[in-house]
Design an enzyme around this catalytic site. Structure first.
Site, PDB file in Angstrom:
ATOM      1  N   SER A 184      18.023  16.986   1.030  1.00  0.00           N
ATOM      2  CA  SER A 184      18.505  16.527  -0.532  1.00  0.00           C
ATOM      3  C   SER A 184      17.697  14.934  -0.688  1.00  0.00           C
ATOM      4  CB  SER A 184      19.891  16.363  -0.953  1.00  0.00           C
ATOM      5  OG  SER A 184      20.258  16.202  -2.256  1.00  0.00           O
ATOM      6  N   ASP A 274      18.915  27.073  -5.142  1.00  0.00           N
ATOM      7  CA  ASP A 274      19.303  25.730  -5.335  1.00  0.00           C
ATOM      8  C   ASP A 274      19.423  25.308  -6.965  1.00  0.00           C
ATOM      9  OD1 ASP A 274      19.682  23.265  -5.274  1.00  0.00           O
ATOM     10  OD2 ASP A 274      18.940  23.123  -3.148  1.00  0.00           O
ATOM     11  N   HIS A 303      22.303  24.308  -2.796  1.00  0.00           N
ATOM     12  CA  HIS A 303      22.344  23.087  -2.185  1.00  0.00           C
ATOM     13  C   HIS A 303      23.637  23.159  -1.323  1.00  0.00           C
ATOM     14  CE1 HIS A 303      20.011  19.556  -2.736  1.00  0.00           C
ATOM     15  NE2 HIS A 303      21.022  18.635  -2.722  1.00  0.00           N
TER      16      HIS A 303
END
Length: 321
Positions: A184, A274, A303
């Site tokens: 991330s 995601d 995610h």
């Protein structure tokens, strides 16, 4: 396959939509010159954590603007001739370097490990020379009204490269075997670090943040991690008269445009479901990497924690052992 973004075959050639500033390369060359002129004054102190096989330190250095940046540093007690390989780790947005125990697997296997706290987030790094309080988020838009040189992520990107260089200079480290990794925000910083410190040999980013901001906006996904962009427009430019200018300024801290500088062998985790860091934004960065690369594609994951990803990264790095 369920999908909310471009089809996979289009993703594999997608090149991004956020405007790239015309002086992008000169901007980062100037930033790196500023970083190299800083007296880092690195300092190790024994940490309040111990291991029978690893020495643990609180590590601090001075970054651009005078801020003291913190990292956890783990060094194997037994150093082979020629030094150890090293891994520089980066955390997710608003977080911190985490717990010492999460870093022990690599360190106890023979890696020097440095895990950086990003300025002003949940860890111990200073946001500026006079501020240590966490501001949780808002880091994408911090400095956006003050010009490209004031962008907060400019400083954080430089911190990653500076830390990697300091790790390479450590007597315990083999500078030819230094890797970077994270997911991330950590994935974005992995790409930025490998781009700005070209001696990095391996990079393992996962679903990177901070890529192709305009695509996120176009998909109406400026929420959660990217919500501050929507907030900025609502408060500062509600009629979007400066929309192109704003996204072009964000282009200076768009990792897709740093990706061509990467020389490291790269293994990337990409998630096709995601909705925080959409797959097109991940591919925008991946497709611009010209160094040796491959990707593990998670077709049904978003995610989130990914099955076997940590094991894949360990295997990728442990080829050095």
């Amino acid at each position: 396959m369920p999908a909310f973004d471009y089809p996979l075959e289009e993703l594999k050639t997608y090149q991004g939509q956020n405007p790239r500033p015309g002086d992008f390369d000169a901007y980062w060359d100037k930033a790196l010159a500023e970083m190299h002129a800083v007296d880092a004054a690195p300092e190790r102190t024994a940490a309040d954590f111990s291991s029978p096989v690893v020495d643990c330190y609180d590590y601090r250095f001075t970054g651009v603007g005078g801020a003291r940046v913190y990292a956890k540093l783990l060094i194997p007690k037994s150093i082979p001739n020629g030094g150890c390989p090293a891994s520089v780790n980066f955390h997710g947005y608003t977080g911190s370097s985490g717990q010492w125990t999460g870093l022990l697997a690599l360190a106890s296997s023979g890696f020097v490990v440095a895990a950086m706290d990003c300025r002003g987030q949940a860890g111990l790094s200073e946001e500026a020379a006079t501020a240590t309080l966490s501001t949780h988020n808002g880091h994408i838009i911090r400095g956006l009204r003050d010009g490209p040189e004031k962008l907060n992520f400019r400083s954080i990107f430089l911190d990653t490269a500076q830390l990697a260089g300091l790790v390479m200079d450590m007597p315990e480290v083999d500078a030819s075997r230094v890797a970077v990794q994270g997911g991330s925000q950590g994935g974005a910083l992995t790409l930025a670090c490998a781009a700005l410190e070209p001696r990095i040999a391996k990079a393992a980013p996962c679903f990177p943040f901070l890529s192709d901001y305009y695509r996120v906006w176009q998909m109406d996904l400026a929420e959660r991690a990217y919500e501050e962009i929507r907030t900025f427009f609502r408060q500062i430019d509600p009629t979007h008269q400066r929309e192109h200018e704003i996204f072009e300024t964000l282009g200076y801290i768009d990792v897709q445009y740093l990706a061509p500088r990467i020389k490291a062998q790269t293994h990337m985790g990409i998630t096709l479901m995601d909705q925080v860091c959409p797959p097109s934004t991940q591919f925008a960065a991946y497709n611009k990497i010209t160094a040796p690369k491959d990707a593990t594609i998670y077709y049904d994951h978003g995610h989130e924690a990914l099955p076997d990803w940590d094991d894949r990264v360990f295997k990728f790095l442990s080829e050095w052992l």
